[in-house]
Design an enzyme around this catalytic site. Structure first.
Site, PDB file in Angstrom:
ATOM      1  CG  ASP A 210      -2.609  10.964   6.894  1.00  0.00           C
ATOM      2  OD1 ASP A 210      -3.586  10.763   6.163  1.00  0.00           O
ATOM      3  OD2 ASP A 210      -1.528  11.459   6.495  1.00  0.00           O
ATOM      4  CE  LYS A 213       1.357   3.257   1.035  1.00  0.00           C
ATOM      5  NZ  LYS A 213       0.851   2.649  -0.217  1.00  0.00           N
ATOM      6  CG  HIS A 214       4.158   6.693   4.253  1.00  0.00           C
ATOM      7  ND1 HIS A 214       5.014   6.929   3.206  1.00  0.00           N
ATOM      8  CD2 HIS A 214       2.918   6.656   3.717  1.00  0.00           C
ATOM      9  CE1 HIS A 214       4.329   7.044   2.084  1.00  0.00           C
ATOM     10  NE2 HIS A 214       3.041   6.883   2.373  1.00  0.00           N
ATOM     11  CD  GLU A 237      -4.325   7.190   3.996  1.00  0.00           C
ATOM     12  OE1 GLU A 237      -4.772   7.607   2.925  1.00  0.00           O
ATOM     13  OE2 GLU A 237      -3.414   7.754   4.630  1.00  0.00           O
TER      14      GLU A 237
END
Length: 457
Positions: A210, A213-214, A237
């Site tokens: 999840d 991109k963080h 994601e």
């Protein structure tokens, strides 16, 4: 080497099953009870909600996305024993179902308590001691008598502000909506890797990461390059909605990792193609035009769980008829791992028009027909037979034809049949029959409908 072998749909043992069913917010026991239905519908894998310990009394859909402790497998959806039974039954059922787990490693739960950056926190550790048998039965690894994370394990940069979403460093190292953001320290990385290895040892075939991109490249490499997880399938994601976001987040992700990802570029292309004034020609060769991920790294979708629930993304929802046509496209095309979303009306609590839109979507007759087509032609090349702004027709090898009409009126399309078998065909959606022979074929199509013709033999 990509499998391009030709197989006929009448031979069930020869079909390839890879479609992923996202059993969104299903309790584990319900999944177990419905495995026969899932198998019979043609799915090849399940994506289950995050299994890591979260509030067992909080039944909101987002609750599982706020983990409290990596070392425990327990949520309002079930515990470790039900999960082990689910995995075992998926792996022993014929044909086998793979099981993927949704995993949150970017952050921990946003909880209102004095020690909010200690996990699981003093009150939870006391709960472990009070209910020792329960938590020992659901322990994944480690010593539950001591804490896992302290304030030293978190980035302390504050929330990501609205004008900072194109700043990659702020997105990686900032908090999202007050969720404590974990740093990529040796201790945190060791715990994330240990947690994933323990889940793989339970039998999970892969993991959806999840909010990937963080994550920093170091945090991703920590599990992606682990020899102990070499057999696991990973997909992430990387949520993007513009060329700017793709340049900042998706392009580096594709360069720096080997992991698959949700195909947001293709999703946005689908939205544009089916939108007012859009052209289906955009769907003829999207990967070649940089409008889709590479075929071997794409998880394709028409709706995922974030879109109905997040008011900022609800504008991305397709009209229900366009959603049907888009599913025909992603399950008819060549490339990507298709994902089907099936919920229990969670978003309808807030948006009443969602009621029953995705409830038990996994067993809708139209979707089952699409999956049957997909499984039968898997690995066969895709060749465009006709394309215009309103019509798209392509074949899959010599056995399958997909035709999509987004126009609001009856139409017909004629195309060359070179490369297709001269034989009987059935449209798996309408169950109409036709005999294909000669050099040309004409299909009549009703407004805003699609056809998936499969060869009989």
């Amino acid at each position: 080497m990509r499998d391009r072998s030709v197989g006929m749909f009448v031979k069930e043992e020869n079909v390839m099953r890879d479609v992923v069913l996202h059993v969104f917010n299903w309790q584990y026991q319900e999944i177990i009870n419905r495995l026969g239905e899932i198998r019979d519908a043609g799915y090849g894998a399940l994506l289950i909600p995050p299994p890591i310990y979260s509030d067992v009394k909080g039944h909101d859909w987002w609750q599982c996305y706020q983990p409290k402790d990596y070392r425990v497998v327990l949520s309002h959806l079930g515990g470790k024993q039900e999960l082990k039974e689910l995995i075992e039954q998926c792996h022993t059922i014929e044909p086998k179902l793979k099981v993927y787990a949704d995993i949150i490693i970017n952050h921990m739960a946003n909880e209102t308590r004095p020690d909010r950056l200690n996990f699981p926190g003093e009150a939870e550790l006391a709960n472990y001691r009070k209910n020792q048998a329960l938590f020992e039965a659901n322990r994944l690894y480690g010593d539950l008598s001591v804490g896992l994370f302290s304030p030293f394990d978190f980035n302390r940069g504050g929330n990501i502000e609205r004008d900072q979403w194109c700043d990659r460093d702020r997105v990686i190292y900032g908090d999202y909506n007050n969720l404590p953001d974990l740093m990529d320290s040796p201790w945190v990385l060791s715990q994330q890797r240990t947690m994933l290895i323990a889940l793989a040892a339970m039998g999970f075939d892969g993991f959806r990461i999840d909010a990937i991109k963080h994550l920093s490249e170091r945090m991703i490499d920590n599990f992606a390059d682990s020899e102990s997880l070499a057999g696991s399938y990973f997909f992430g994601e990387v949520l993007t909605g513009s060329d700017c976001e793709e340049n900042i987040f998706l392009d580096p992700f594709l360069r720096e990792t080997w992991i698959s990802a949700y195909d947001f570029p293709l999703f946005q292309t689908i939205r544009e193609a089916f939108g007012f004034g859009g052209s289906l020609r955009k769907l003829a060769h999207p990967e070649a035009e940089n409008n889709a991920l590479p075929w071997d790294r794409a998880v394709t979708f028409v709706v995922n769980h974030d879109i109905p629930h997040n008011k900022d993304f609800r504008g991305w929802l397709l009209d229900p008829t366009d959603e049907h046509l888009a599913y025909v496209y992603i399950l008819g095309r060549d490339g990507g791992l298709p994902l089907i979303y099936s919920d229990h009306n969670e978003s309808a609590h807030t948006y009443s028009k969602d009621r029953d839109r995705w409830f038990d979507a996994f067993q809708r007759e139209d979707i089952k027909a699409m999956i049957k087509f997909h499984n039968a032609v898997h690995g066969n090349p895709m060749t465009i037979l006709y394309d215009s702004d309103l019509l798209l027709v392509f074949r899959r090898g010599e056995n399958g034809i997909v035709a999509i009409n987004k126009a609001g009126y009856d139409t017909s399309v004629e195309f060359n049949t070179w490369g297709l078998k001269s034989s009987s065909y059935e449209d798996l959606i309408s169950h109409r029959q036709m005999r294909l022979g000669g050099d040309r074929c004409t299909l009549s199509m009703n407004p805003r409908t699609a056809q998936m013709w499969l060869c009989h033999q």
